[in-house]
Motif scaffolding. Structure first.
Motif, PDB file in Angstrom:
ATOM      1  N   VAL A   1      14.614  30.693   7.780  1.00 22.31           N
ATOM      2  CA  VAL A   1      15.046  29.304   7.952  1.00 22.31           C
ATOM      3  C   VAL A   1      13.876  28.361   7.684  1.00 22.31           C
ATOM      4  N   LYS A   2      14.109  27.427   6.749  1.00 22.38           N
ATOM      5  CA  LYS A   2      13.104  26.423   6.418  1.00 22.38           C
ATOM      6  C   LYS A   2      13.775  25.075   6.224  1.00 22.38           C
ATOM      7  N   ILE A   3      13.039  24.040   6.506  1.00 21.51           N
ATOM      8  CA  ILE A   3      13.512  22.685   6.238  1.00 21.51           C
ATOM      9  C   ILE A   3      12.811  22.171   4.986  1.00 21.51           C
ATOM     10  N   PHE A   4      13.607  21.811   3.994  1.00 25.40           N
ATOM     11  CA  PHE A   4      13.076  21.167   2.791  1.00 25.40           C
ATOM     12  C   PHE A   4      13.176  19.661   3.034  1.00 25.40           C
ATOM     13  N   LEU A   5      12.051  19.006   3.119  1.00 26.14           N
ATOM     14  CA  LEU A   5      12.000  17.606   3.508  1.00 26.14           C
ATOM     15  C   LEU A   5      11.704  16.719   2.305  1.00 26.14           C
ATOM     16  N   TYR A   6      12.514  15.666   2.157  1.00 24.96           N
ATOM     17  CA  TYR A   6      12.348  14.677   1.090  1.00 24.96           C
ATOM     18  C   TYR A   6      12.229  13.310   1.754  1.00 24.96           C
ATOM     19  N   SER A   7      11.028  12.812   1.843  1.00 22.76           N
ATOM     20  CA  SER A   7      10.768  11.541   2.514  1.00 22.76           C
ATOM     21  C   SER A   7      10.697  10.420   1.478  1.00 22.76           C
ATOM     22  N   LEU A   8      11.473   9.365   1.699  1.00 19.35           N
ATOM     23  CA  LEU A   8      11.537   8.249   0.757  1.00 19.35           C
ATOM     24  C   LEU A   8      10.815   7.042   1.338  1.00 19.35           C
ATOM     25  N   THR A   9       9.862   6.531   0.596  1.00 18.06           N
ATOM     26  CA  THR A   9       9.108   5.350   0.998  1.00 18.06           C
ATOM     27  C   THR A   9       8.922   4.464  -0.234  1.00 18.06           C
ATOM     28  N   SER A  10       8.242   3.342  -0.040  1.00 17.47           N
ATOM     29  CA  SER A  10       7.916   2.467  -1.164  1.00 17.47           C
ATOM     30  C   SER A  10       6.606   1.760  -0.862  1.00 17.47           C
ATOM     31  N   ASP A  11       6.032   1.158  -1.894  1.00 10.87           N
ATOM     32  CA  ASP A  11       4.748   0.477  -1.710  1.00 10.87           C
ATOM     33  C   ASP A  11       4.894  -0.742  -0.807  1.00 10.87           C
TER      34      ASP A  11
ATOM     35  N   MET B   1       0.838  -1.206   0.000  1.00 11.28           N
ATOM     36  CA  MET B   1       0.000   0.000   0.000  1.00 11.28           C
ATOM     37  C   MET B   1       0.867   1.248   0.000  1.00 11.28           C
ATOM     38  N   THR B   2       0.288   2.342  -0.422  1.00 10.71           N
ATOM     39  CA  THR B   2       1.009   3.600  -0.468  1.00 10.71           C
ATOM     40  C   THR B   2       0.994   4.265   0.896  1.00 10.71           C
ATOM     41  N   MET B   3       2.173   4.712   1.341  1.00  9.27           N
ATOM     42  CA  MET B   3       2.266   5.382   2.638  1.00  9.27           C
ATOM     43  C   MET B   3       1.507   6.717   2.600  1.00  9.27           C
ATOM     44  N   ALA B   4       0.726   6.986   3.612  1.00  4.66           N
ATOM     45  CA  ALA B   4       0.017   8.260   3.681  1.00  4.66           C
ATOM     46  C   ALA B   4       0.986   9.378   4.003  1.00  4.66           C
ATOM     47  N   MET B   5       0.806  10.524   3.369  1.00  6.74           N
ATOM     48  CA  MET B   5       1.702  11.656   3.577  1.00  6.74           C
ATOM     49  C   MET B   5       0.959  12.885   4.090  1.00  6.74           C
ATOM     50  N   ASN B   6      -0.266  12.707   4.643  1.00  8.56           N
ATOM     51  CA  ASN B   6      -1.096  13.863   4.956  1.00  8.56           C
ATOM     52  C   ASN B   6      -0.687  14.573   6.232  1.00  8.56           C
ATOM     53  N   TYR B   7       0.364  14.095   6.918  1.00  4.94           N
ATOM     54  CA  TYR B   7       0.774  14.787   8.134  1.00  4.94           C
ATOM     55  C   TYR B   7       1.748  15.903   7.847  1.00  4.94           C
ATOM     56  N   PHE B   8       2.079  16.122   6.587  1.00  4.03           N
ATOM     57  CA  PHE B   8       2.973  17.206   6.215  1.00  4.03           C
ATOM     58  C   PHE B   8       2.165  18.390   5.693  1.00  4.03           C
TER      59      PHE B   8
END
Length: 533
Positions: free
Chosen positions: A465-475, A1-8
């Motif tokens: 100041v900002k954090i650029f976030l790149y989250s890596l996941t997989s199915d 399943m695809t990881m949910a990303m709605n907390y960002f």
């Protein structure tokens, strides 16, 4: 399943403009009412900000992992070619099957520059140049089932290899055959001279090794070369390289394996360094975590597996210290599992955890270069037989994009076996308007989400100041796909990298790492004197 990303909190990043990061706007208004309201609102917001800083350390540390970033000094510094990779010499047995002339393959390799590309492996000690030394039947090693019969490459083969490295903007590291020996046991360098003279005559710039895993020759080839003798062989090769005109080329060795186990490769290296007459530029050794024929899914995410590398590095650091030489080490051949890798695992998403952690831990402990086995071929390949990238290729590209050779210290008062975090300065090419930035990267090995806070930058906060976030996941863990912030990564039709779209978060926010995820966080605008070129 695809990881949910709605907390960002999702934001678009289109033109890389630093000044656009500040989403707080103050507008003047001529009416008294609007002015009073603005003052009230701004005062309230300011109070909230002050309160948030005052309350920042009040989080329940049993639920949140806190990491403290040290920005005032560079902790370590690696080579600009730190992340490198290899092509196993066994692939040269069938040159027509090696896609080094295919533009797609060249393009994928080029995305990983700058890097060394090591042409080495067990078959390096079976290779002859322009001399036919073949047998009527294949000889199979009893250890790993590899073909260990002698074979020949031609000057045309060598030219094709070198042309590939140049087109890919890489630097070749070539492993010479050390098993060609005279009856008295000394190294016969005649064939090596042929290769070296041909390379020099063709104006090739490259680096060199001699032999592959010499401490294991008895098991693989039923032959033995002592560490004392190998040290003499390396000194002989160094003199040859200097005489021909390769004084500035690296010579690295002794290419030992089995560090820290019963075979004690570090003992072989210790004697080699004792007898070596400063012929090598870097101490090299090989590292794998698992047996590719036995490894299971859980082995790749078991925290105990990750502790094997620190033990081995510590063993080699002690070995070098005993030699009293000021010399750094390379992991000159390394991957998740030996024996060609674990089928359906070493080239899938799950292997990325060991790979990314190896990069992070090696860099912070002073390893100068890490050479991944292998760019192509075997179950641990970064590029598949269909010439499409596997997850570790993408992880390597992202690492090159956001992680520089300058290593920073990041600590945590309460370590977690499931959360592993590292920090570097951000490469100049990924800065916004040349403003310094820091990249924090790592992983969550747990089946549950993890919460982290990055401290050490907050006393120097400014509004940009900002954090650029790149989250890596997989199915799923054994998928060949890699998702960045929910989107599957794919090359564009012209072979170029896709744009990497970040999720922009405030540095005071708790950052949530999804289950079984990797993350790169580029902190733009932070005051980091050590990251200024």
């Amino acid at each position: 399943m695809t990881m949910a990303m709605n907390y960002f909190v999702s934001n678009d990043w289109n033109k890389n403009q630093y000044q656009n990061l500040n989403n707080i706007r103050t507008h003047q208004n001529t009416t008294t009412t609007r002015t009073v309201l603005n003052v009230i609102v701004l005062g309230f917001c300011s109070a909230l900000i002050v309160f948030s800083f005052w309350n920042f350390n009040q989080y329940d540390t049993s639920k949140v992992s806190i990491f403290y970033l040290h920005t005032d000094q560079t902790f370590m510094q690696t080579s600009k070619k730190f992340l490198s990779f290899g092509l196993d010499t066994s692939l040269l047995r069938n040159m027509e099957e090696l896609p080094i002339a295919d533009e797609r393959f060249i393009n994928l390799a080029r995305h990983l520059n700058p890097a060394f590309i090591r042409i080495g492996g067990t078959s390096a000690d079976c290779l002859f140049f322009n001399q036919t030394h073949t047998t009527s039947a294949r000889i199979i090693s009893p250890i790993d089932g590899q073909d260990i019969s002698n074979f020949t490459i031609t000057n045309t083969d060598f030219e094709l290899l070198y042309k590939f490295t140049i087109q890919s903007q890489l630097r070749m590291l070539f492993d010479l055959n050390v098993l060609i020996r005279y009856p008295n046991g000394t190294w016969d360098d005649t064939n090596a001279q042929d290769i070296i003279l041909f390379a020099k005559g063709s104006k090739m710039n490259l680096d060199w090794q001699l032999g592959n895993e010499p401490n294991s020759f008895h098991h693989v080839f039923n032959r033995t070369i002592t560490a004392e003798q190998l040290a003499k062989d390396y000194y002989q090769l160094r003199n040859l390289l200097n005489k021909v005109g390769y004084q500035k080329s690296f010579l690295v060795g002794p290419e030992v394996n089995h560090i820290g186990d019963s075979n004690k490769g570090q003992s072989y290296a210790e004697v080699f360094l004792e007898k070596d007459k400063d012929s090598i530029n870097y101490v090299t050794w090989h590292q794998y975590y698992l047996n590719g024929h036995e490894a299971q899914v859980n082995d790749f995410i078991n925290p105990l597996t990750f502790y094997y590398l620190p033990m081995q590095i510590e063993s080699m650091l002690k070995t070098i210290k005993k030699s009293r030489k000021s010399i750094s080490m390379w992991l000159s051949e390394t991957s998740s599992a030996y024996g060609g890798g674990a089928p359906g695992l070493s080239d899938r998403y799950i292997a990325g955890f060991l790979w990314l952690d190896k990069l992070g831990y090696s860099a912070k402990t002073g390893v100068n270069v890490v050479i991944r086995q292998s760019l192509f071929g075997g179950n641990y390949a970064m590029i598949g037989p269909d010439l499409l990238p596997n997850p570790d290729w993408w992880i390597s590209v992202i690492y090159k994009q956001f992680v520089s050779e300058k290593v920073l210290k990041i600590t945590s008062p309460k370590s977690s076996e499931y959360i592993r975090i590292y920090a570097h300065c951000t490469p100049e090419a990924s800065l916004i308007n040349r403003v310094p930035a820091i990249t924090v990267y790592g992983m969550n090995l747990d089946k549950s989400s993890a919460k982290i806070i990055i401290q050490g930058i907050f006393h120097r906060l400014n509004k940009n100041v900002k954090i650029f976030l790149y989250s890596l996941t997989s199915d799923h863990l054994t998928s060949r796909n890699l998702r960045m912030n929910g989107e599957i990564l794919k090359l564009q039709n012209d072979g170029k990298l896709p744009p990497f779209h970040p999720i922009i978060v405030n540095p005071t926010q708790i950052i949530i790492l999804p289950p079984f995820s990797m993350v790169f966080m580029v902190i733009h605008g932070v005051h980091a004197p050590t990251c200024i070129s």
